[in-house]
Design a protein around this motif. Structure first.
Motif, PDB file in Angstrom:
ATOM      1  N   VAL A 294       5.188  12.276 -59.844  1.00  0.00           N
ATOM      2  CA  VAL A 294       6.201  11.351 -59.337  1.00  0.00           C
ATOM      3  C   VAL A 294       6.004  11.185 -57.823  1.00  0.00           C
ATOM      4  CG1 VAL A 294       8.630  10.712 -59.329  1.00  0.00           C
ATOM      5  CG2 VAL A 294       7.766  12.162 -61.172  1.00  0.00           C
ATOM      6  N   THR A 295       6.764  11.888 -57.004  1.00  0.00           N
ATOM      7  CA  THR A 295       6.597  11.731 -55.559  1.00  0.00           C
ATOM      8  C   THR A 295       6.432  13.051 -54.831  1.00  0.00           C
ATOM      9  OG1 THR A 295       9.004  11.728 -55.248  1.00  0.00           O
ATOM     10  CG2 THR A 295       7.920   9.588 -55.501  1.00  0.00           C
ATOM     11  N   GLU A 296       6.298  14.149 -55.592  1.00  0.00           N
ATOM     12  CA  GLU A 296       6.146  15.456 -54.948  1.00  0.00           C
ATOM     13  C   GLU A 296       5.064  16.270 -55.657  1.00  0.00           C
ATOM     14  OE1 GLU A 296       7.470  16.640 -52.245  1.00  0.00           O
ATOM     15  OE2 GLU A 296       8.745  14.903 -51.865  1.00  0.00           O
ATOM     16  N   PRO A 297       4.186  16.934 -54.899  1.00  0.00           N
ATOM     17  CA  PRO A 297       3.186  17.808 -55.523  1.00  0.00           C
ATOM     18  C   PRO A 297       3.841  19.052 -56.095  1.00  0.00           C
ATOM     19  CG  PRO A 297       3.115  18.024 -53.147  1.00  0.00           C
ATOM     20  CD  PRO A 297       4.076  16.911 -53.438  1.00  0.00           C
ATOM     21  N   GLN A 298       3.164  19.666 -57.077  1.00  0.00           N
ATOM     22  CA  GLN A 298       3.663  20.878 -57.700  1.00  0.00           C
ATOM     23  C   GLN A 298       2.853  22.078 -57.212  1.00  0.00           C
ATOM     24  OE1 GLN A 298       6.414  20.367 -59.861  1.00  0.00           O
ATOM     25  NE2 GLN A 298       6.162  18.322 -58.975  1.00  0.00           N
ATOM     26  N   GLY A 299       3.353  23.295 -57.475  1.00  0.00           N
ATOM     27  CA  GLY A 299       2.603  24.499 -57.153  1.00  0.00           C
ATOM     28  C   GLY A 299       2.896  25.031 -55.764  1.00  0.00           C
ATOM     29  N   GLU A 300       2.547  26.313 -55.579  1.00  0.00           N
ATOM     30  CA  GLU A 300       2.746  26.950 -54.276  1.00  0.00           C
ATOM     31  C   GLU A 300       1.792  26.366 -53.234  1.00  0.00           C
ATOM     32  OE1 GLU A 300       2.473  31.221 -54.435  1.00  0.00           O
ATOM     33  OE2 GLU A 300       3.018  31.201 -56.559  1.00  0.00           O
ATOM     34  N   ILE A 301       2.231  26.430 -51.985  1.00  0.00           N
ATOM     35  CA  ILE A 301       1.366  25.984 -50.899  1.00  0.00           C
ATOM     36  C   ILE A 301       0.237  27.001 -50.713  1.00  0.00           C
ATOM     37  CG2 ILE A 301       1.207  25.537 -48.415  1.00  0.00           C
ATOM     38  CD1 ILE A 301       4.110  24.583 -48.525  1.00  0.00           C
ATOM     39  N   ALA A 302      -1.006  26.528 -50.720  1.00  0.00           N
ATOM     40  CA  ALA A 302      -2.158  27.399 -50.483  1.00  0.00           C
ATOM     41  C   ALA A 302      -2.490  27.456 -48.997  1.00  0.00           C
ATOM     42  CB  ALA A 302      -3.366  26.903 -51.273  1.00  0.00           C
ATOM     43  N   ILE A 303      -2.496  26.298 -48.355  1.00  0.00           N
ATOM     44  CA  ILE A 303      -2.815  26.215 -46.927  1.00  0.00           C
ATOM     45  C   ILE A 303      -2.151  24.969 -46.361  1.00  0.00           C
ATOM     46  CG2 ILE A 303      -4.976  24.947 -47.312  1.00  0.00           C
ATOM     47  CD1 ILE A 303      -6.189  26.533 -44.963  1.00  0.00           C
ATOM     48  N   MET A 304      -1.778  25.032 -45.083  1.00  0.00           N
ATOM     49  CA  MET A 304      -1.106  23.877 -44.464  1.00  0.00           C
ATOM     50  C   MET A 304      -1.588  23.680 -43.028  1.00  0.00           C
ATOM     51  SD  MET A 304       2.702  25.294 -43.488  1.00  0.00           S
ATOM     52  CE  MET A 304       3.070  25.878 -45.141  1.00  0.00           C
TER      53      MET A 304
ATOM     54  N   GLY B 248      -0.190  29.762 -47.165  1.00  0.00           N
ATOM     55  CA  GLY B 248       1.185  29.633 -47.620  1.00  0.00           C
ATOM     56  C   GLY B 248       2.046  30.823 -47.263  1.00  0.00           C
ATOM     57  N   ASP B 249       1.412  32.007 -47.108  1.00  0.00           N
ATOM     58  CA  ASP B 249       2.177  33.206 -46.746  1.00  0.00           C
ATOM     59  C   ASP B 249       2.304  33.383 -45.238  1.00  0.00           C
ATOM     60  OD1 ASP B 249      -0.328  34.019 -45.923  1.00  0.00           O
ATOM     61  OD2 ASP B 249      -0.526  35.649 -47.370  1.00  0.00           O
ATOM     62  N   GLY B 250       1.810  32.422 -44.467  1.00  0.00           N
ATOM     63  CA  GLY B 250       1.934  32.486 -43.019  1.00  0.00           C
ATOM     64  C   GLY B 250       0.730  33.052 -42.289  1.00  0.00           C
ATOM     65  N   THR B 251      -0.290  33.506 -43.017  1.00  0.00           N
ATOM     66  CA  THR B 251      -1.496  34.045 -42.372  1.00  0.00           C
ATOM     67  C   THR B 251      -2.186  32.947 -41.570  1.00  0.00           C
ATOM     68  OG1 THR B 251      -1.820  35.630 -44.177  1.00  0.00           O
ATOM     69  CG2 THR B 251      -3.717  35.169 -42.748  1.00  0.00           C
ATOM     70  N   PRO B 252      -2.406  33.155 -40.263  1.00  0.00           N
ATOM     71  CA  PRO B 252      -3.041  32.112 -39.451  1.00  0.00           C
ATOM     72  C   PRO B 252      -4.543  32.022 -39.719  1.00  0.00           C
ATOM     73  CG  PRO B 252      -2.634  34.052 -38.110  1.00  0.00           C
ATOM     74  CD  PRO B 252      -2.005  34.322 -39.449  1.00  0.00           C
TER      75      PRO B 252
ATOM     76  N   ALA C 275     -11.141  32.394 -42.030  1.00  0.00           N
ATOM     77  CA  ALA C 275     -11.176  31.521 -43.207  1.00  0.00           C
ATOM     78  C   ALA C 275     -11.931  32.180 -44.356  1.00  0.00           C
ATOM     79  CB  ALA C 275     -11.818  30.186 -42.833  1.00  0.00           C
ATOM     80  N   ILE C 276     -13.138  32.661 -44.080  1.00  0.00           N
ATOM     81  CA  ILE C 276     -13.947  33.283 -45.136  1.00  0.00           C
ATOM     82  C   ILE C 276     -13.267  34.538 -45.684  1.00  0.00           C
ATOM     83  CG2 ILE C 276     -16.143  34.427 -45.628  1.00  0.00           C
ATOM     84  CD1 ILE C 276     -17.456  32.520 -43.620  1.00  0.00           C
ATOM     85  N   ASN C 277     -12.679  35.344 -44.792  1.00  0.00           N
ATOM     86  CA  ASN C 277     -12.003  36.569 -45.225  1.00  0.00           C
ATOM     87  C   ASN C 277     -10.777  36.284 -46.077  1.00  0.00           C
ATOM     88  OD1 ASN C 277     -13.874  38.133 -43.872  1.00  0.00           O
ATOM     89  ND2 ASN C 277     -12.618  38.359 -42.027  1.00  0.00           N
ATOM     90  N   ASN C 278     -10.259  35.068 -45.971  1.00  0.00           N
ATOM     91  CA  ASN C 278      -9.085  34.689 -46.768  1.00  0.00           C
ATOM     92  C   ASN C 278      -9.438  33.720 -47.893  1.00  0.00           C
ATOM     93  OD1 ASN C 278      -6.375  35.822 -45.588  1.00  0.00           O
ATOM     94  ND2 ASN C 278      -7.670  35.340 -43.812  1.00  0.00           N
ATOM     95  N   SER C 279     -10.704  33.807 -48.356  1.00  0.00           N
ATOM     96  CA  SER C 279     -11.153  33.101 -49.557  1.00  0.00           C
ATOM     97  C   SER C 279     -11.131  31.584 -49.411  1.00  0.00           C
ATOM     98  CB  SER C 279     -10.297  33.520 -50.767  1.00  0.00           C
ATOM     99  OG  SER C 279     -10.934  33.140 -51.975  1.00  0.00           O
ATOM    100  N   ILE C 280     -11.479  31.106 -48.204  1.00  0.00           N
ATOM    101  CA  ILE C 280     -11.580  29.667 -47.955  1.00  0.00           C
ATOM    102  C   ILE C 280     -13.050  29.290 -47.852  1.00  0.00           C
ATOM    103  CG2 ILE C 280     -10.959  27.765 -46.421  1.00  0.00           C
ATOM    104  CD1 ILE C 280      -8.607  29.443 -45.446  1.00  0.00           C
ATOM    105  N   ALA C 281     -13.435  28.230 -48.542  1.00  0.00           N
ATOM    106  CA  ALA C 281     -14.798  27.705 -48.496  1.00  0.00           C
ATOM    107  C   ALA C 281     -14.788  26.340 -47.831  1.00  0.00           C
ATOM    108  CB  ALA C 281     -15.362  27.582 -49.911  1.00  0.00           C
TER     109      ALA C 281
END
Length: 501
Positions: free
Chosen positions: A260-270, A324-328, A335-341
């Motif tokens: 509809v007009t909103e995404p679902q699921g927890e925020i992964a990164i912002m 999503g948990d606030g980790t900068p 990024a790599i240590n926090n499972s970001i590719a």
């Protein structure tokens, strides 16, 4: 083409790299006043064939005869002197040189007198060429690093065509350009054809091939298959000729979640109020778990900087990037240590160690996860597993990445992060230079990762890729988000284009 003048004849061109037979006695004719597409899957031999023609690679065996003269260029400059030019897929300009020095690299002799280079004359001529090509904002005396990927590709187009070559090879160049850049390239290609010369056009975009080409030749696993008139075939027929089997239509996802007009699921990164001078202006966005978020836009809209900024690779970034948990996320290690590719559009310079092996490229980010004692056989098995999953055409994982085709380089990039088991994937132009068979496999893989709860960002200049794969699409303009669209069977290219302009 029967009445046209035969301009270039290739007779039994053959090339081997160790046990790999890349081009197998291929004979082809190219005529004056035509755009002749050369297509095939990654590893089919098309780039190897044209690399021998242009002097990038030495000819294994066979002959090229251009306008009645047999040629065997020793290098690209020698190829230019024989009337052959190439625009490559990756960056073909050199850092540390000015724009003018790049334009005339290997041809500085025209500005030499008594052994002394007349730099002022070279700069003046370069600026005249730039101005005449519509690149007045580019300064001939400026370091080439001052300009972005797109601008440098346009400069390469000028470099390859200002001397009026008889044969212009365009090797997967469109995948590196925005729509504006593509139109500029297409204009150049039509101009070459109108002058009675020939363009050899390599592309994986079948619609593009059919639109631009007069004739089309297909290679498969180094073998010549056939040559056909573009007017006599459609995309499905071309795909079948390329891969040797019928291809289904289900390239993209067929599900339509009711967002509809909103995404679902927890925020992964912002991103919150992120700015990068000259690229991003106060951009905020959220990427959710179990979501494929797309970002599109026109040239220089800033979309390619989004992936870098989220991965901590924009060193002049302002604003906040956090999980999503606030980790900068302020740098690449975080990024790599926090499972970001992250897979960059400029893969040769930003995503790969070109002068290293496939094995080292794939295993590099995963070594910490493989134990304190790293055994060579385990590293090799790991690399081979994920290279094979991506259907990488290679001699072995000890082969250097620099020896791979553009599409196979991209497979190594994706294999690296597939092996890392990353939960957040930031993919800039993920299918650039990838053939149609593997492209379908990548789309299926991304859909499976989404269903596993992974968060995926796709930055793409391919509108149909965004429509076909994404749950949401953010459209950027002038460094800002100019609109948001949700996945729907009614969503059209025009809906996205309206937000771009």
């Amino acid at each position: 083409m029967a009445e046209s003048k035969l301009l270039l004849h290739a007779e039994k061109i053959d090339k081997k790299f160790g046990p790999t037979h890349a081009v197998k006695e291929v004979s082809l004719d190219f005529y004056a006043g035509e755009i002749h597409a050369l297509i095939g899957e990654n590893g089919s031999g098309k780039s190897t064939f044209t690399n021998m023609l242009t002097g990038i690679l030495p000819i294994g065996s066979g002959t090229f005869t251009l306008d009645g003269e047999q040629i065997a260029p020793k290098n690209q400059v020698d190829g230019n002197h024989h009337g052959v030019a190439v625009i490559v897929q990756e960056l073909g300009t050199l850092n540390g040189l000015t724009v003018a020095e790049n334009l005339f690299l290997g041809d500085e002799g025209r500005f030499m007198k008594y052994g002394i280079k007349n730099t002022a004359a070279m700069n003046k001529k370069a600026q005249e060429l730039l101005d005449g090509f519509g690149l007045s904002k580019v300064r001939a005396t400026a370091p080439i690093e001052n300009y972005n990927f797109e601008e440098r590709k346009i400069i390469e187009i000028l470099k390859s065509t200002w001397f009026d070559p008889k044969i212009l090879v365009v090797d997967e160049t469109t995948t590196a350009l925005s729509q504006d850049g593509r139109e500029k390239l297409f204009e150049v290609m039509r101009d070459v054809r109108a002058k009675g010369h020939c363009v050899i056009f390599i592309s994986h975009d079948m619609a593009e091939v059919l639109e631009m080409s007069d004739r089309i030749s297909i290679l498969r696993d180094g073998d010549y298959i056939t040559t056909i008139n573009a007017s006599d075939v459609d995309e499905d027929r071309l795909k079948t000729l390329m891969v040797g089997r019928e291809m289904g239509d289900n390239y993209y996802r067929t599900d339509y979640p009711n967002y509809v007009t909103e995404p679902q699921g927890e925020i992964a990164i912002m991103m919150q109020n992120v700015s990068v001078p000259g690229s991003l202006d106060n951009v905020s966005l959220e990427l959710h778990k179990g979501e494929i978020l797309g970002i599109g836009g026109l040239s220089e809209c800033g979309m390619h900087e989004v992936g870098k900024a989220m991965f901590g690779a924009s060193y002049d970034r302002e604003g906040i990037v956090q999980l999503g948990d606030g980790t900068p996320i302020n740098d690449i290690n975080a990024a790599i240590n926090n499972s970001i590719a992250y897979a960059s559009k400029d893969r040769d310079n930003e995503s790969l160690l070109i002068n290293d092996t496939i094995q080292d490229n794939i295993t590099l980010p995963s070594m910490r996860d493989m134990g304190l004692i790293l055994k060579q056989k385990d590293l090799k098995a790991f690399a081979k597993k994920y290279a094979d999953i991506m259907s990488t055409k290679m001699v072995g994982v000890d082969q250097y990445v620099s020896a791979l085709s553009g599409g196979n380089k991209q497979k190594v990039v994706l294999a690296r992060w597939l092996g890392k088991q990353s939960n957040i994937l930031l993919l800039d132009s993920p299918t650039r230079g990838i053939d149609i068979g593997v492209k379908a496999d990548i789309y299926q893989l991304l859909a499976e990762m989404r269903n596993q709860g992974k968060a995926i960002l796709i930055i793409s200049e391919e509108i149909m890729e965004l429509i076909g794969m994404c749950d949401r699409i953010l459209v950027m303009k002038d460094g800002k988000i100019n609109g948001q669209l949700f996945r729907s069977p009614e969503l059209t290219e025009q809906d996205i284009i309206a937000k771009m302009i």
